[in-house]
Design a protein around this motif. Structure first.
Motif, PDB file in Angstrom:
ATOM      1  N   LEU A 148     -15.858  48.316  -5.770  1.00 18.58           N
ATOM      2  CA  LEU A 148     -14.806  47.579  -6.474  1.00 18.58           C
ATOM      3  C   LEU A 148     -13.559  48.449  -6.500  1.00 18.58           C
ATOM      4  O   LEU A 148     -13.623  49.633  -6.855  1.00 18.58           O
ATOM      5  N   ARG A 149     -12.417  47.845  -6.151  1.00 19.70           N
ATOM      6  CA  ARG A 149     -11.158  48.588  -6.156  1.00 19.70           C
ATOM      7  C   ARG A 149     -10.115  47.797  -6.928  1.00 19.70           C
ATOM      8  O   ARG A 149     -10.019  46.574  -6.790  1.00 19.70           O
ATOM      9  N   VAL A 150      -9.317  48.510  -7.714  1.00 14.61           N
ATOM     10  CA  VAL A 150      -8.211  47.908  -8.458  1.00 14.61           C
ATOM     11  C   VAL A 150      -6.921  48.267  -7.739  1.00 14.61           C
ATOM     12  O   VAL A 150      -6.662  49.459  -7.456  1.00 14.61           O
ATOM     13  N   TRP A 151      -6.092  47.242  -7.464  1.00 13.65           N
ATOM     14  CA  TRP A 151      -4.867  47.438  -6.689  1.00 13.65           C
ATOM     15  C   TRP A 151      -3.650  47.014  -7.517  1.00 13.65           C
ATOM     16  O   TRP A 151      -3.705  46.035  -8.261  1.00 13.65           O
ATOM     17  N   GLU A 152      -2.563  47.739  -7.325  1.00 17.80           N
ATOM     18  CA  GLU A 152      -1.266  47.354  -7.887  1.00 17.80           C
ATOM     19  C   GLU A 152      -0.528  46.583  -6.808  1.00 17.80           C
ATOM     20  O   GLU A 152      -0.257  47.115  -5.715  1.00 17.80           O
ATOM     21  N   ALA A 153      -0.191  45.330  -7.102  1.00 18.81           N
ATOM     22  CA  ALA A 153       0.365  44.455  -6.066  1.00 18.81           C
ATOM     23  C   ALA A 153       1.739  44.921  -5.592  1.00 18.81           C
ATOM     24  O   ALA A 153       2.056  44.857  -4.395  1.00 18.81           O
ATOM     25  N   SER A 154       2.588  45.397  -6.496  1.00 20.45           N
ATOM     26  CA  SER A 154       3.965  45.753  -6.121  1.00 20.45           C
ATOM     27  C   SER A 154       4.014  46.945  -5.174  1.00 20.45           C
ATOM     28  O   SER A 154       4.859  47.005  -4.282  1.00 20.45           O
ATOM     29  N   VAL A 157      -1.377  43.984   1.510  1.00 23.02           N
ATOM     30  CA  VAL A 157      -2.103  45.154   1.022  1.00 23.02           C
ATOM     31  C   VAL A 157      -3.290  45.416   1.945  1.00 23.02           C
ATOM     32  O   VAL A 157      -4.233  44.617   1.983  1.00 23.02           O
ATOM     33  N   PRO A 158      -3.282  46.507   2.709  1.00 28.14           N
ATOM     34  CA  PRO A 158      -4.458  46.828   3.547  1.00 28.14           C
ATOM     35  C   PRO A 158      -5.570  47.415   2.679  1.00 28.14           C
ATOM     36  O   PRO A 158      -5.392  48.422   2.005  1.00 28.14           O
ATOM     37  N   VAL A 159      -6.726  46.780   2.691  1.00 26.75           N
ATOM     38  CA  VAL A 159      -7.854  47.254   1.876  1.00 26.75           C
ATOM     39  C   VAL A 159      -8.958  47.851   2.743  1.00 26.75           C
ATOM     40  O   VAL A 159      -9.923  48.404   2.222  1.00 26.75           O
ATOM     41  N   TYR A 160      -8.850  47.706   4.056  1.00 24.43           N
ATOM     42  CA  TYR A 160      -9.724  48.371   5.022  1.00 24.43           C
ATOM     43  C   TYR A 160     -11.189  47.949   4.922  1.00 24.43           C
ATOM     44  O   TYR A 160     -12.080  48.694   5.322  1.00 24.43           O
ATOM     45  N   GLU A 161     -11.429  46.787   4.414  1.00 25.43           N
ATOM     46  CA  GLU A 161     -12.791  46.239   4.399  1.00 25.43           C
ATOM     47  C   GLU A 161     -12.717  44.742   4.164  1.00 25.43           C
ATOM     48  O   GLU A 161     -11.759  44.241   3.547  1.00 25.43           O
ATOM     49  N   VAL A 162     -13.716  44.018   4.675  1.00 19.68           N
ATOM     50  CA  VAL A 162     -13.821  42.583   4.389  1.00 19.68           C
ATOM     51  C   VAL A 162     -14.023  42.422   2.894  1.00 19.68           C
ATOM     52  O   VAL A 162     -14.870  43.093   2.300  1.00 19.68           O
ATOM     53  N   ASN A 163     -13.259  41.537   2.257  1.00 25.20           N
ATOM     54  CA  ASN A 163     -13.261  41.530   0.804  1.00 25.20           C
ATOM     55  C   ASN A 163     -13.042  40.154   0.216  1.00 25.20           C
ATOM     56  O   ASN A 163     -12.672  39.198   0.914  1.00 25.20           O
ATOM     57  N   VAL A 164     -13.302  40.060  -1.104  1.00 31.73           N
ATOM     58  CA  VAL A 164     -12.930  38.915  -1.936  1.00 31.73           C
ATOM     59  C   VAL A 164     -12.103  39.469  -3.084  1.00 31.73           C
ATOM     60  O   VAL A 164     -12.158  40.660  -3.401  1.00 31.73           O
ATOM     61  N   VAL A 165     -11.324  38.600  -3.752  1.00 36.44           N
ATOM     62  CA  VAL A 165     -10.311  39.094  -4.686  1.00 36.44           C
ATOM     63  C   VAL A 165     -10.323  38.288  -5.979  1.00 36.44           C
ATOM     64  O   VAL A 165     -10.684  37.102  -5.990  1.00 36.44           O
ATOM     65  N   ALA A 166      -9.950  38.949  -7.089  1.00 32.85           N
ATOM     66  CA  ALA A 166      -9.754  38.296  -8.387  1.00 32.85           C
ATOM     67  C   ALA A 166      -8.572  38.970  -9.065  1.00 32.85           C
ATOM     68  O   ALA A 166      -8.510  40.210  -9.137  1.00 32.85           O
ATOM     69  N   VAL A 167      -7.621  38.164  -9.554  1.00 31.78           N
ATOM     70  CA  VAL A 167      -6.425  38.691 -10.225  1.00 31.78           C
ATOM     71  C   VAL A 167      -6.783  39.029 -11.667  1.00 31.78           C
ATOM     72  O   VAL A 167      -7.444  38.244 -12.361  1.00 31.78           O
ATOM     73  N   LEU A 168      -6.342  40.193 -12.138  1.00 32.00           N
ATOM     74  CA  LEU A 168      -6.588  40.601 -13.519  1.00 32.00           C
ATOM     75  C   LEU A 168      -5.591  39.934 -14.461  1.00 32.00           C
ATOM     76  O   LEU A 168      -4.412  39.758 -14.103  1.00 32.00           O
ATOM     77  N   PRO A 169      -6.027  39.544 -15.672  1.00 28.80           N
ATOM     78  CA  PRO A 169      -5.090  38.968 -16.655  1.00 28.80           C
ATOM     79  C   PRO A 169      -3.989  39.974 -16.994  1.00 28.80           C
ATOM     80  O   PRO A 169      -4.250  41.173 -17.161  1.00 28.80           O
ATOM     81  N   GLU A 170      -2.774  39.484 -17.120  1.00 28.85           N
ATOM     82  CA  GLU A 170      -1.633  40.383 -17.353  1.00 28.85           C
ATOM     83  C   GLU A 170      -1.473  40.758 -18.820  1.00 28.85           C
ATOM     84  O   GLU A 170      -0.738  41.685 -19.135  1.00 28.85           O
ATOM     85  N   ASP A 171      -2.143  40.044 -19.728  1.00 26.37           N
ATOM     86  CA  ASP A 171      -1.944  40.285 -21.159  1.00 26.37           C
ATOM     87  C   ASP A 171      -3.040  41.153 -21.765  1.00 26.37           C
ATOM     88  O   ASP A 171      -3.183  41.223 -22.980  1.00 26.37           O
ATOM     89  N   GLU A 202       2.732  44.954 -14.368  1.00 28.72           N
ATOM     90  CA  GLU A 202       2.839  44.343 -13.055  1.00 28.72           C
ATOM     91  C   GLU A 202       1.513  43.683 -12.671  1.00 28.72           C
ATOM     92  O   GLU A 202       0.455  43.955 -13.265  1.00 28.72           O
ATOM     93  N   LEU A 203       1.576  42.853 -11.641  1.00 32.17           N
ATOM     94  CA  LEU A 203       0.379  42.162 -11.188  1.00 32.17           C
ATOM     95  C   LEU A 203      -0.616  43.160 -10.573  1.00 32.17           C
ATOM     96  O   LEU A 203      -0.250  43.965  -9.714  1.00 32.17           O
ATOM     97  N   HIS A 204      -1.870  43.109 -11.051  1.00 35.31           N
ATOM     98  CA  HIS A 204      -2.957  43.908 -10.492  1.00 35.31           C
ATOM     99  C   HIS A 204      -4.112  42.971 -10.136  1.00 35.31           C
ATOM    100  O   HIS A 204      -4.317  41.938 -10.790  1.00 35.31           O
ATOM    101  N   PHE A 205      -4.839  43.347  -9.118  1.00 37.25           N
ATOM    102  CA  PHE A 205      -5.999  42.542  -8.733  1.00 37.25           C
ATOM    103  C   PHE A 205      -7.141  43.464  -8.319  1.00 37.25           C
ATOM    104  O   PHE A 205      -6.938  44.644  -7.990  1.00 37.25           O
ATOM    105  N   ILE A 206      -8.367  42.910  -8.360  1.00 34.80           N
ATOM    106  CA  ILE A 206      -9.576  43.647  -7.999  1.00 34.80           C
ATOM    107  C   ILE A 206     -10.138  43.062  -6.705  1.00 34.80           C
ATOM    108  O   ILE A 206     -10.191  41.834  -6.543  1.00 34.80           O
ATOM    109  N   THR A 207     -10.558  43.950  -5.814  1.00 36.55           N
ATOM    110  CA  THR A 207     -11.233  43.506  -4.600  1.00 36.55           C
ATOM    111  C   THR A 207     -12.665  44.011  -4.604  1.00 36.55           C
ATOM    112  O   THR A 207     -12.964  45.097  -5.103  1.00 36.55           O
ATOM    113  N   ALA A 208     -13.547  43.197  -4.064  1.00 36.20           N
ATOM    114  CA  ALA A 208     -14.948  43.570  -3.874  1.00 36.20           C
ATOM    115  C   ALA A 208     -15.231  43.402  -2.394  1.00 36.20           C
ATOM    116  O   ALA A 208     -14.995  42.327  -1.827  1.00 36.20           O
TER     117      ALA A 208
END
Length: 789
Positions: free
Chosen positions: A250-256, A212-226, A238-244
């Motif tokens: 803050l951006r929310v991404w859909e992994a698939s 996943v290209p996020v176009y910035e230096v970042n750190v990541v945390a996976v969101l709970p699926e439930d 589906e799996l989603h994660f947040i990048t800072a």
């Protein structure tokens, strides 16, 4: 101050505290109040390079540059164990396994060591990483016995702890890996890197399933699926994660699909132009360097490059609170809010910080493009003005309900840095500024200022006056808005007539300071002006004849600020020597010196009720002071009343010959002379020795200890030595030496008794010899008298 190094899940399970490093300390911050409730520090004062809290919240382990690992009981702030890290260079990363049994340390020497913290020995020594191991993390399923690590080779290594071997090397990043985050079931891992991409990994096959290209230096945390995160664009399970990232977003991404479904900026107080500029800037001071998820309270926490901690509420990603970790040099500070509930602070940066005193939560205000130099607050306490090196002035408004601050007006026409500002006193009708361009400007405010969301009002200067020959350091408006005072680096202060229309009219010049003037201030009750100067003095000037009425000397360096307090009867001054002094104007006397800063005290302000004061210094400290004069007077009065009652009770006990209670009360009052009076009263009756012995032996041990101390004092006076020796005889006769030596200072008291006792013995011996000679003479005189008769 905090640094931006945090650990994974650094809060205890109920998520009430957060842990952060500050030099050689780890501070424990209570989230609800923003206060540091615990702090642990290495004895060697070496900086902490890494730390970790165990998942069961019991153990805190720190690593320092001295290559020591320390295990702490953080609730009691005590070190329970320390050992050498074996690494040849400092530890760069640490983590616990889910059982809180195994501790992994990654060193700058390229090795990873695992420690059994229960049995206290090193279980593994994993070699093979190249360079600094800056990231170590256990797989959340402990049955898999896998450890993930990353070093400077930009790869993620997977270690099998049963064989102590690297079983997989995950290669997809082309720069350092910044963070790892696992899904709830542990089957998927997301890695982020400085190469501005995130990689989704299948942990079973150890293959990259999506980049996943996020176009910035970042750190990541996976969101709970439930959980339901539909408010931030999550429409499926589906799996989603947040990048800072480095742009402060803050951006929310859909992994698939590798698609960004939601974006949240750090602050909404930026103008569009400045926002675009900062997003392009990779060195953005608001870049986010750390991100973690708090599952119990459903919150996100980010850490910025400016060492600020920001809390977001899920699923809306709304900002809950913010803590400012480091303020740099504090240039000015003012109370804000109708009940002085907030502080607005200008630091050595282009941002302003507004702190809520109750929770220490902080708002950061963006708008100025260079260092903010000074502030002033309007009478309604919900508006304030700021000026900066960017040659501009800004007016801000704080909403009384939400506490949210917005910029409502902006002006810029000075040709150099604006170093002083003052607001109108009666109502929010104008502001006055003084600049390094030697001019003073008066800016009129509109009757109605724009509200949040509307365009910022552009200010224009109604009056521009060439006021001084050098920099204008301070401007002040009189309480009735009719006079203006200015103080300058040219060593003079000037008084101007301030009219609703027309130019400024010079009324007079105050001359007398030997160096530049830093501040001028009108008295709230008298027609006098106070000034502070780099010559180390503060002066009071009469507005009628412009003469110097009083001079206050006491600071060893420049006096930077001066304000009136106590309804105009006292002055507060702050100086480059780090001291704050309280002066009584009537007597010219310094009645109090407050020493809480190590550098120049630039900020000084009193609350509207005069019961609080705040100081801000170049040592980065902001200190709030409370006036306790009335409390101290009440305590002193209550103490005096209690003393009178006890003295009366003592007199009654002596009259009733209740010597034991009288002696105990006198000792409790800690009055040796009163105790001596009781001893003399006991010795004046019948059977004095027996009564004294009976009374002293019934005293408690601590009372006997005090009595021994009093005896050493009484024994120095010949008039009281017999009473002292009588008490001393009882103590030495009935108390064993071992018990006497247990008394505090017993050796000193006994050594002090010896020379005076010897002197008293010599004096009594001389008296005895003299009395025998008199008796002899008397006998001889009687014999001669009989013969003559």
């Amino acid at each position: 101050r905090f640094t931006n190094e945090f650990i994974k899940n650094p809060t205890i399970r109920d998520e009430q505290f957060i842990f952060c490093t500050c030099g050689s300390r780890v501070n424990v911050l209570e989230i609800s109040t923003g206060k540091i409730v615990h702090s642990v520090e290495h004895d060697d004062q070496e900086d902490i390079t890494s730390f970790v809290l165990s998942p069961d919240d019991e153990l805190l382990v720190t690593a320092s540059r001295a290559l020591l690992l320390k295990q702490w009981d953080w609730k009691r702030a005590t070190c329970t164990r320390s050992w050498r890290a074996i690494h040849t260079v400092p530890v760069a990363s640490m983590t616990f396994d889910p059982t809180s049994t195994l501790l992994a340390t990654g060193g700058c020497d390229g090795t990873i060591k695992l420690w059994d913290v229960v049995k206290q020995y090193c279980t593994h020594n994993l070699k093979g990483s190249s360079g600094v191991v800056h990231l170590v993390q256990f797989h959340p399923d402990i049955s898999r016995l896998q450890l993930f690590s990353s070093s400077l080779d930009c790869n993620v290594r997977v270690w099998d702890l049963q064989t102590s071997k690297c079983v997989h090397v995950l290669q997809n990043h082309y720069s350092a890996v910044t963070s790892l985050s696992f899904s709830q079931n542990g089957d998927t891992m997301v890695s982020s890197g400085r190469d501005k991409i995130c990689t989704v990994w299948d942990v079973h096959s150890f293959k990259a399933t999506r980049t996943v290209p996020v176009y910035e230096v970042n750190v990541v945390a996976v969101l709970p699926e439930d959980s339901d995160f539909s408010q931030i664009g999550v429409k499926n399970k589906e799996l989603h994660f947040i990048t800072a990232g480095s742009r402060g977003v803050l951006r929310v991404w859909e992994a698939s699909s590798a698609r960004c479904v939601h974006t949240r900026t750090l602050s909404s107080t930026l103008t569009p132009a400045s926002g675009e500029e900062q997003e392009k800037d990779e060195d953005n001071p608001r870049s986010l360097t750390f991100l973690f998820h708090l599952p119990v309270s459903s919150r996100l926490v980010t850490v910025t490059a400016e060492h600020n901690i920001v809390f977001y509420q899920l699923p809306s990603l709304s900002t809950l609170q913010q803590f400012s970790g480091y303020s740099d040099e504090v240039l000015d500070v003012k109370f804000l809010g109708k009940s002085d509930s907030h502080l607005v602070v200008a630091t050595n940066s282009c941002q302003l910080k507004v702190f809520e005193l109750l929770t220490n939560s902080c708002q950061i205000l963006y708008g100025h493009t260079d260092t903010v130099l000074t502030l002033d607050v309007f009478r309604n306490a919900s508006m304030f003005a700021s000026c900066a090196k960017d040659r501009s002035v800004r007016v801000w408004h704080m909403d009384s309900d939400s506490g949210h601050v917005t910029c409502v007006a902006h002006g810029s026409s000075h040709t150099n840095a604006v170093g002083s500002i003052c607001c109108s006193r009666l109502k929010a009708s104008f502001i006055v500024t003084g600049s390094q361009d030697c001019t003073v400007k008066v800016w009129d405010l509109p009757a109605e200022l724009p509200v949040e969301g509307e365009e910022v009002h552009q200010l224009t200067a109604r009056i521009t006056e060439k006021a001084h020959d050098k920099d204008v350091n301070s401007v002040a408006v009189s309480p009735n808005d009719k006079l203006l005072a200015s103080g300058s680096q040219d060593r003079t202060a000037k008084l101007w007539s301030l009219r609703p229309e027309g130019p400024l009219e010079l009324l007079g010049v105050f001359r007398g300071h030997r160096r530049g003037i830093w501040m001028v201030c009108f008295s709230p009750v008298d027609q006098v002006l106070a000034s502070s100067s780099a010559d180390g003095t503060a002066k009071l000037w009469g507005l009628q004849d412009f003469s110097c009425l009083k001079t206050f000397e006491g600071h060893d360096a420049s006096v930077l600020k001066v304000i009136f307090v106590s309804r105009g009867t006292q002055l507060l001054t702050s100086g480059s020597d780090g001291l704050v002094k309280l002066w009584t104007i009537k007597t010219n006397e310094c009645v109090k010196t407050l020493d809480a800063h190590q550098d120049k005290v630039w900020g000084l302000h009193a609350s509207r009720k005069d019961d609080l004061m705040v100081t801000g210094s170049a040592d980065s400290k902001i200190t709030v002071w409370k006036d306790v004069t009335e409390v101290e007077l009440a305590e002193e009065q209550a103490k005096q009343e209690d003393q009178i009652l006890k003295q009366q009770e003592l007199s009654n006990l002596l009259h009733e010959k209740k010597y034991l209670k009288a002696l105990g009360l006198a000792i409790a009052l800690d009055q040796p002379q009163t105790v001596l009076t009781v001893i003399k009263a006991i010795r004046q009756g019948e059977n004095t020795c027996e009564l004294l012995e009976k009374t002293v032996l019934k005293l408690r041990t601590d009372q006997k200890e005090s009595l021994l101390r009093y005896c050493a004092m009484w024994n120095t006076n010949a008039r009281n030595c017999l009473d002292a020796q009588g008490v001393l005889q009882v103590l030495l006769k009935h108390l064993p030496p071992e018990e006497l030596l247990q008394f505090q200072g017993a050796r000193t008291h006994l050594e002090g008794l010896i020379p005076y006792t010897e002197r008293h013995m010599q004096r009594i011996g001389n008296l005895l010899q003299a009395s025998m000679f008199l008796n002899y003479m008397w006998q001889k005189m009687r014999v001669v008298g009989e013969d003559s008769r």
